[in-house]
Design a protein around this motif. Structure first.
Motif, mmCIF file in Angstrom:
data_model
loop_
_atom_site.group_PDB
_atom_site.id
_atom_site.type_symbol
_atom_site.label_atom_id
_atom_site.label_comp_id
_atom_site.label_asym_id
_atom_site.label_seq_id
_atom_site.Cartn_x
_atom_site.Cartn_y
_atom_site.Cartn_z
ATOM 1 N N CYS A 383 0.860 -1.335 -0.003
ATOM 2 C CA CYS A 383 0.075 0.061 -0.134
ATOM 3 C C CYS A 383 0.913 1.247 -0.046
ATOM 4 C CB CYS A 383 -0.907 0.019 1.170
ATOM 5 S SG CYS A 383 -2.292 -1.212 1.186
ATOM 6 N N GLY A 384 0.600 2.242 -0.578
ATOM 7 C CA GLY A 384 1.047 3.612 -0.767
ATOM 8 C C GLY A 384 0.771 4.255 0.650
ATOM 9 N N VAL A 385 -0.184 4.307 1.156
ATOM 10 C CA VAL A 385 -0.331 4.799 2.560
ATOM 11 C C VAL A 385 -0.901 3.977 3.487
ATOM 12 C CG1 VAL A 385 -1.965 6.623 3.555
ATOM 13 C CG2 VAL A 385 -0.761 6.902 1.382
ATOM 14 N N SER A 386 -0.436 3.870 4.696
ATOM 15 C CA SER A 386 -1.031 3.077 5.652
ATOM 16 C C SER A 386 -1.135 4.088 6.780
ATOM 17 C CB SER A 386 0.105 2.035 6.178
ATOM 18 O OG SER A 386 1.235 2.726 6.650
ATOM 19 N N ILE A 387 -2.245 3.616 7.707
ATOM 20 C CA ILE A 387 -2.583 4.433 8.949
ATOM 21 C C ILE A 387 -2.627 3.312 10.109
ATOM 22 C CG2 ILE A 387 -4.492 5.614 9.891
ATOM 23 C CD1 ILE A 387 -5.366 6.307 6.832
ATOM 24 N N ASN A 388 -2.075 3.844 11.070
ATOM 25 C CA ASN A 388 -2.052 3.117 12.330
ATOM 26 C C ASN A 388 -3.099 3.606 13.373
ATOM 27 O OD1 ASN A 388 -0.526 3.084 15.570
ATOM 28 N ND2 ASN A 388 -0.842 0.819 14.476
ATOM 29 N N TRP A 389 -3.905 2.789 14.049
ATOM 30 C CA TRP A 389 -4.967 3.103 15.015
ATOM 31 C C TRP A 389 -4.395 2.592 16.318
ATOM 32 C CZ3 TRP A 389 -8.920 6.852 15.161
ATOM 33 C CH2 TRP A 389 -9.654 6.723 16.398
ATOM 34 N N HIS A 390 -4.036 3.465 17.422
ATOM 35 C CA HIS A 390 -3.584 2.999 18.553
ATOM 36 C C HIS A 390 -4.359 3.373 19.703
ATOM 37 C CE1 HIS A 390 -0.640 1.520 21.460
ATOM 38 N NE2 HIS A 390 -0.769 2.879 22.042
ATOM 39 N N VAL A 391 -4.999 2.423 20.468
ATOM 40 C CA VAL A 391 -5.549 2.618 21.785
ATOM 41 C C VAL A 391 -4.751 3.028 22.707
ATOM 42 C CG1 VAL A 391 -7.184 1.819 23.256
ATOM 43 C CG2 VAL A 391 -7.867 1.266 21.132
ATOM 44 N N ASN A 392 -4.837 4.272 23.136
ATOM 45 C CA ASN A 392 -3.423 5.017 23.928
ATOM 46 C C ASN A 392 -4.010 4.753 25.313
ATOM 47 O OD1 ASN A 392 -1.306 6.231 23.784
ATOM 48 N ND2 ASN A 392 -1.714 8.171 24.300
ATOM 49 N N THR A 393 -4.987 5.017 25.973
ATOM 50 C CA THR A 393 -5.524 4.793 27.337
ATOM 51 C C THR A 393 -6.794 4.515 27.335
ATOM 52 O OG1 THR A 393 -6.321 7.113 27.404
ATOM 53 C CG2 THR A 393 -3.936 6.658 28.098
ATOM 54 N N THR A 400 -8.499 7.383 25.011
ATOM 55 C CA THR A 400 -7.757 8.052 23.904
ATOM 56 C C THR A 400 -7.105 7.350 23.121
ATOM 57 O OG1 THR A 400 -5.749 8.101 25.129
ATOM 58 C CG2 THR A 400 -7.129 10.085 25.598
ATOM 59 N N ALA A 401 -6.989 7.658 21.899
ATOM 60 C CA ALA A 401 -6.620 6.910 20.845
ATOM 61 C C ALA A 401 -5.458 7.830 20.074
ATOM 62 C CB ALA A 401 -7.431 6.322 19.786
ATOM 63 N N ARG A 402 -4.416 7.129 19.352
ATOM 64 C CA ARG A 402 -3.577 8.093 18.574
ATOM 65 C C ARG A 402 -3.592 7.334 16.968
ATOM 66 N NH1 ARG A 402 0.901 6.704 21.110
ATOM 67 N NH2 ARG A 402 1.256 4.951 19.383
ATOM 68 N N ILE A 403 -3.638 8.378 16.193
ATOM 69 C CA ILE A 403 -3.734 7.965 14.697
ATOM 70 C C ILE A 403 -2.298 8.549 14.006
ATOM 71 C CG2 ILE A 403 -5.190 10.062 14.321
ATOM 72 C CD1 ILE A 403 -6.385 8.415 12.023
ATOM 73 N N THR A 404 -1.860 7.653 13.369
ATOM 74 C CA THR A 404 -0.655 8.149 12.707
ATOM 75 C C THR A 404 -0.791 7.650 11.096
ATOM 76 O OG1 THR A 404 0.615 7.272 14.654
ATOM 77 C CG2 THR A 404 1.851 7.485 12.621
ATOM 78 N N LEU A 405 -0.411 8.463 10.424
ATOM 79 C CA LEU A 405 -0.595 8.328 8.730
ATOM 80 C C LEU A 405 0.922 8.206 8.186
ATOM 81 C CD1 LEU A 405 -3.072 10.075 9.554
ATOM 82 C CD2 LEU A 405 -3.019 10.942 7.459
ATOM 83 N N PHE A 406 1.051 7.280 7.322
ATOM 84 C CA PHE A 406 2.621 6.970 6.702
ATOM 85 C C PHE A 406 2.295 7.018 5.314
ATOM 86 C CE2 PHE A 406 2.360 4.486 10.799
ATOM 87 C CZ PHE A 406 3.805 5.012 11.583
ATOM 88 N N ASN A 407 3.164 7.752 4.652
ATOM 89 C CA ASN A 407 2.971 8.110 3.231
ATOM 90 C C ASN A 407 4.275 7.272 2.808
ATOM 91 O OD1 ASN A 407 2.711 8.574 0.464
ATOM 92 N ND2 ASN A 407 3.242 10.826 1.028
#
Length: 550
Positions: A383-393, A400-407
């Motif tokens: 994939c050209g773009v991937s997204i990580n969804w992380h449950v933080n607390t 809370t959650a943290r979203i990270t976009l990778f290009n």
């Protein structure tokens, strides 16, 4: 000193297409419109158009010795105030050309056809030796312009090379020609039109058009109406025999494609009222189009198609990351990998590496945690773009959650946006800290995220510090999102309520993992009632025996 202007133009195929009109036309037949560069010429305008060529016999393996039959057109146009007497031009050929015909001109050195002109040749008018001024002829092209139809043989330049002359100039006394400019004309039957990058917005040649240069990124109207449309201008010419400037034919069979966007199906052009748009000069005025057509394109949902982006899941309560699905965006050469094996769990830091650099991390992580290792190993997500969804607390009143976009692409995504659908947690959304967040309740509980001003670029992939040994580095954007549980009683984060049910990037739906992170280092968060009953019975028996012997 009078000026003459030269231009070399590449033309590959004939294709009548359409032409820009001016108002108040009351005629049906006119010669084809001249190139736009003529507007800047106040003397004599010269052009050379390469039209076509065909491979001649004998066919030889040596490319420099192969002969080609070519056709081209040279034009001399008087755009000045004075008549041009006995016009003369020089064309510096450079591919061992042998001229067979020059309709509308004669060779000044007196040679007959066939004429070897590989080092250039001088031409003058045959039936039309003088070119009158436009002022004296009411702009009659038949009197102010001459067209020379050239045909012959040339050597040595195989397609896709373009065998153009080295230069063209007017040799009449009193005129000085600058170096000719080259312009490629696209006459393909199915041309691909790409949006210009933002840095071209103020370009004096292709820019300075309202709403231009979006780099192919269009936002939803509800997010930013000013960035929801893109405008580009195409110069279109007519080529004989279709020279009727009053007849307009819109392009047909439109198709929208992109690096990361959904599939669209476009309908036919439909004539609509003339469009009004801001004047390009910047004045407070509007310009009305001569004619307008509307093409409606709707998103389609193909029965089977690979995604172009993917999502990984992770959580604070599990050390492993559930990566993107195997072949989420398709599998190319899978001879050395297994396209059917599930993706291997990863340590969190492995998400920063390209897939080809994760193998050692994945194998070491599997051995440490006693995970199964498929043979052969699973293929990547591609994939050209991937997204990580992380449950933080996760705490009593919120989470809370943290979203990270990778290009992982080479290109930058300007004005990117991503959308998530949260079936149960939507009402609890409070805030996103490093992005802009917009709630869209009418779109199935959707939240749309965008980069803040100045952070709206998702940069492309770059080389590592030492390209010989360091892995490539993806472009990255990240933010924390907070949710409250006040509006969502009974929500259970670890059982899946804390993860999005659908994720989109720039309108493209991304592939989601088929499972969620488990509690307690891989032990699934569930209750085995049989074990509980067995434990409860054993406890009762132990308690009874204890009371009996005490």
């Amino acid at each position: 000193m009078k000026r003459a202007f030269g231009m070399l133009t590449f033309v590959f195929f004939f294709l009548p297409f359409g032409v820009r009109l001016s108002k108040n036309q009351d005629y049906d037949e006119m010669p084809a419109a001249p190139p736009p560069a003529v507007e800047n010429c106040d003397g004599i305008f010269l052009s050379y158009d390469f039209l076509s060529r065909t491979k001649e016999y004998p066919h030889v393996k040596n490319a420099t010795a192969q002969s080609w039959a070519f056709n081209s057109t040279a034009r001399v146009l008087n755009t000045g105030k004075f008549e041009l007497k006995a016009w003369k031009i020089f064309i510096r050929f450079q591919h061992e050309e042998i001229l067979v015909n020059a309709g509308g001109a004669v060779l000044m050195d007196g040679d007959d056809f066939l004429a070897a002109v590989g080092n250039g040749s001088y031409f003058s008018g045959s039936t039309q030796a003088d070119l009158k001024a436009s002022i004296d002829t009411a702009g009659d092209f038949t009197q102010i312009q001459v067209k020379i139809q050239l045909s012959g043989t040339q050597f040595g330049v195989k397609p896709p090379g373009i065998p153009m002359p080295k230069t063209i100039r007017l040799v009449n006394d009193g005129y000085k020609c600058p170096a000719p400019t080259h312009r490629i004309m696209n006459c393909e039957r199915k041309p691909v039109i790409s949006d210009l990058p933002p840095e071209k917005a103020n370009d004096t040649i292709v820019g300075r058009i309202p709403y231009c240069c979006r780099n192919g990124s269009l936002l939803l109207t509800i997010l930013d109406p000013s960035k929801s449309k893109s405008v580009f201008q195409v110069q279109v010419y007519k080529i004989p025999p279709d020279v009727n400037r009053a007849a307009l034919y819109p392009p047909e069979k439109w198709k929208i494609v992109g690096t990361l966007n959904p599939d669209y199906k476009c309908g036919p052009p439909i004539r609509v009222d003339a469009t009004e748009f801001p004047d390009a000069s910047g004045l407070p005025a509007v310009t009305t189009a001569i004619a307008s057509w509307q093409i409606v394109c709707n998103i389609t949902r193909p029965a089977k198609r690979n995604s172009r982006c993917c999502v990984s899941f992770s959580a604070y309560y599990n050390n492993s990351v559930i990566p993107c699905n195997t072949c989420a965006c398709g599998c190319g050469d899978n001879k050395r990998c297994n396209p059917d094996a599930p993706s291997m769990l990863l340590p969190p830091e492995a998400l920063l590496f390209p897939f080809e650099n994760r193998t050692q991390n994945a194998l070491a992580w599997a051995k440490i945690n006693h995970y199964n290792i498929p043979k052969p190993l699973p293929c990547g997500d591609n994939c050209g773009v991937s997204i990580n969804w992380h449950v933080n607390t996760d705490y009593m009143s919120g989470w809370t959650a943290r979203i990270t976009l990778f290009n992982w692409e080479k290109i930058n995504f300007e004005n990117w946006f991503t959308a998530i659908q949260m079936k149960k947690a939507y009402r609890g959304y409070e805030k996103i800290y490093s992005f802009n967040g917009t709630l869209i309740p009418e779109l199935n509980h959707t939240i749309i995220f965008q980069g803040l001003l100045g952070l709206n670029f998702l940069m492309g992939e770059t080389n590592g510090s030492d390209p010989t040994k360091d892995p490539r580095v993806p472009g990255k954007q990240q933010s924390v999102i907070s949710f409250t549980k006040t509006q969502t009683p009974g929500i259970t984060i670890a059982k899946g309520d804390g993860y999005p049910s659908r994720v989109f990037f720039n309108g493209e739906e991304c592939s989601l993992p088929t499972k969620f992170p488990m509690m307690s280092n891989g032990n699934q968060y569930h209750v085995n009632m049989v074990e509980i009953i067995r434990f409860f019975i054993c406890s009762l028996i132990t308690y009874a025996f204890g009371r009996l012997f005490n």
